[in-house]
Write an enzyme that holds these catalytic residues in place. Structure first.
Site, mmCIF file in Angstrom:
data_model
loop_
_atom_site.group_PDB
_atom_site.id
_atom_site.type_symbol
_atom_site.label_atom_id
_atom_site.label_comp_id
_atom_site.label_asym_id
_atom_site.label_seq_id
_atom_site.Cartn_x
_atom_site.Cartn_y
_atom_site.Cartn_z
ATOM 1 C CE LYS A 15 -2.161 -0.817 3.914
ATOM 2 N NZ LYS A 15 -1.438 -1.929 4.486
ATOM 3 N NE ARG A 88 -4.998 -1.803 10.631
ATOM 4 C CZ ARG A 88 -3.907 -1.070 10.405
ATOM 5 N NH1 ARG A 88 -3.963 0.025 9.707
ATOM 6 N NH2 ARG A 88 -2.745 -1.458 10.857
ATOM 7 N NE ARG A 125 7.381 -2.296 6.277
ATOM 8 C CZ ARG A 125 6.060 -2.156 6.374
ATOM 9 N NH1 ARG A 125 5.343 -1.897 5.294
ATOM 10 N NH2 ARG A 125 5.448 -2.286 7.524
ATOM 11 N NE ARG A 159 6.048 0.091 10.534
ATOM 12 C CZ ARG A 159 4.857 0.009 9.978
ATOM 13 N NH1 ARG A 159 4.638 0.574 8.811
ATOM 14 N NH2 ARG A 159 3.873 -0.621 10.575
ATOM 15 N NE ARG A 170 2.238 -4.341 12.006
ATOM 16 C CZ ARG A 170 3.180 -4.084 11.100
ATOM 17 N NH1 ARG A 170 4.379 -4.619 11.208
ATOM 18 N NH2 ARG A 170 2.915 -3.298 10.086
HETATM 19 P P1 AMP Z 1 0.256 0.373 9.914
HETATM 20 O O1 AMP Z 1 1.374 1.343 9.684
HETATM 21 O O2 AMP Z 1 -0.985 0.712 9.119
HETATM 22 O O3 AMP Z 1 0.673 -1.064 9.755
HETATM 23 O O4 AMP Z 1 -0.181 0.561 11.448
HETATM 24 C C1 AMP Z 1 0.725 0.312 12.504
HETATM 25 C C2 AMP Z 1 -0.026 0.197 13.812
HETATM 26 O O5 AMP Z 1 -0.730 1.423 14.084
HETATM 27 C C3 AMP Z 1 -1.114 -0.865 13.850
HETATM 28 O O6 AMP Z 1 -0.593 -2.143 14.178
HETATM 29 C C4 AMP Z 1 -2.034 -0.321 14.950
HETATM 30 O O7 AMP Z 1 -1.475 -0.541 16.234
HETATM 31 C C5 AMP Z 1 -1.994 1.171 14.693
HETATM 32 N N1 AMP Z 1 -3.055 1.607 13.741
HETATM 33 C C6 AMP Z 1 -2.862 2.155 12.499
HETATM 34 N N2 AMP Z 1 -4.050 2.455 11.911
HETATM 35 C C7 AMP Z 1 -5.007 2.082 12.799
HETATM 36 C C8 AMP Z 1 -6.430 2.121 12.784
HETATM 37 N N3 AMP Z 1 -7.098 2.577 11.704
HETATM 38 N N4 AMP Z 1 -7.096 1.677 13.875
HETATM 39 C C9 AMP Z 1 -6.433 1.214 14.963
HETATM 40 N N5 AMP Z 1 -5.093 1.122 15.048
HETATM 41 C C10 AMP Z 1 -4.371 1.557 13.980
#
Ligand code: AMP
Length: 211
Positions: A15, A88, A125, A159, A170
């Protein structure tokens, strides 16, 4: 009329790579709730301190907190957006429609990928700490090892939540929660599926033809 894009896909499904192409080639604005949350953690703001533990464990942050952060960072009248990492769950999908998009056109794009490939993709990554460019130590190496091709920065970091145990959690959270979200957009006739294992340009052209 502006049509926004909502990117849905497991962590590591590409993405972020597509979003950066839409920003540079199509003048979209990329809004990633994960990036917004990570920047709060980096600033050590009260919100950042509150979410750090939850994020380090790969769990979801509360809906209420994420929507507050999203609302504070979007201006729909000015830009055409890519929403990345939001929604989500169903409650977030409904909130996005009712409180953010408010009738603006949007297409949800699902990045379909074999989950088993993702652990390898994610553990390899690396992100440039200076400009955010994304690399992969196997499939998209920087030209000079340890140095960013785009800005020359020398801090390519992993990260905190890209460690194997957290990644597994995740991915589990993603598979447990995403089907109702896909059904939500499917039922509204707003879902587009892409093969996330196809070439980057092929994926870009396919999505691009819709907006
Ligand atoms: P991402 O970068 O999208 O993989 O998000 C990293 C982390 O941020 C996730 O594992 C969640 O802990 C938190 N997070 C990101 N977006 C959301 C969302 N829309 N709702 C809840 N937690 C989120």
């Amino acid at each position: 009329m502006k049509s926004h894009l909502i990117f849905i896909g497991a962590p590591g499904s590409g993405k972020g790579t597509q979003a950066s192409k839409f920003v540079s080639d199509r003048a979209f604005k990329h809004i990633s709730t994960g990036d917004l949350l990570r920047s709060e953690i980096a600033k050590q703001s009260p919100l950042g301190l509150e979410v750090k533990k939850v994020m380090d464990e790969g769990k979801l942050v509360s809906d209420e907190l994420v929507i507050r952060l999203l609302q504070a960072n979007v201006n729909l009248t000015e830009s055409q957006y890519i929403f990345d990492g939001y929604p989500r769950n169903i409650a977030q999908a409904e909130t996005l429609d009712l409180e953010v998009l408010k009738g603006s056109a949007s297409t949800a794009v699902y990045f379909d990928i074999n989950m088993e490939k993702l652990v390898e993709r994610l553990t390899n990554r690396r992100t440039c700490k200076t400009c955010g460019a994304i690399y992969n130590l196997i499939s998209k190496k920087p030209k000079v090892m340890g140095q960013c091709d785009q800005c020359g920065g020398t801090d390519l970091v992993q990260r905190a939540d890209d460690k194997e145990e957290v990644i597994k959690n995740r991915l589990k959270v993603f598979t447990e929660t995403i089907n109702p979200v896909l059904k939500y957009y499917q039922d509204l006739g707003r879902l587009m599926k892409v093969d996330a294992e196809a070439e980057v340009d092929a994926i870009f052209n396919k999505i691009s033809s819709k907006v």
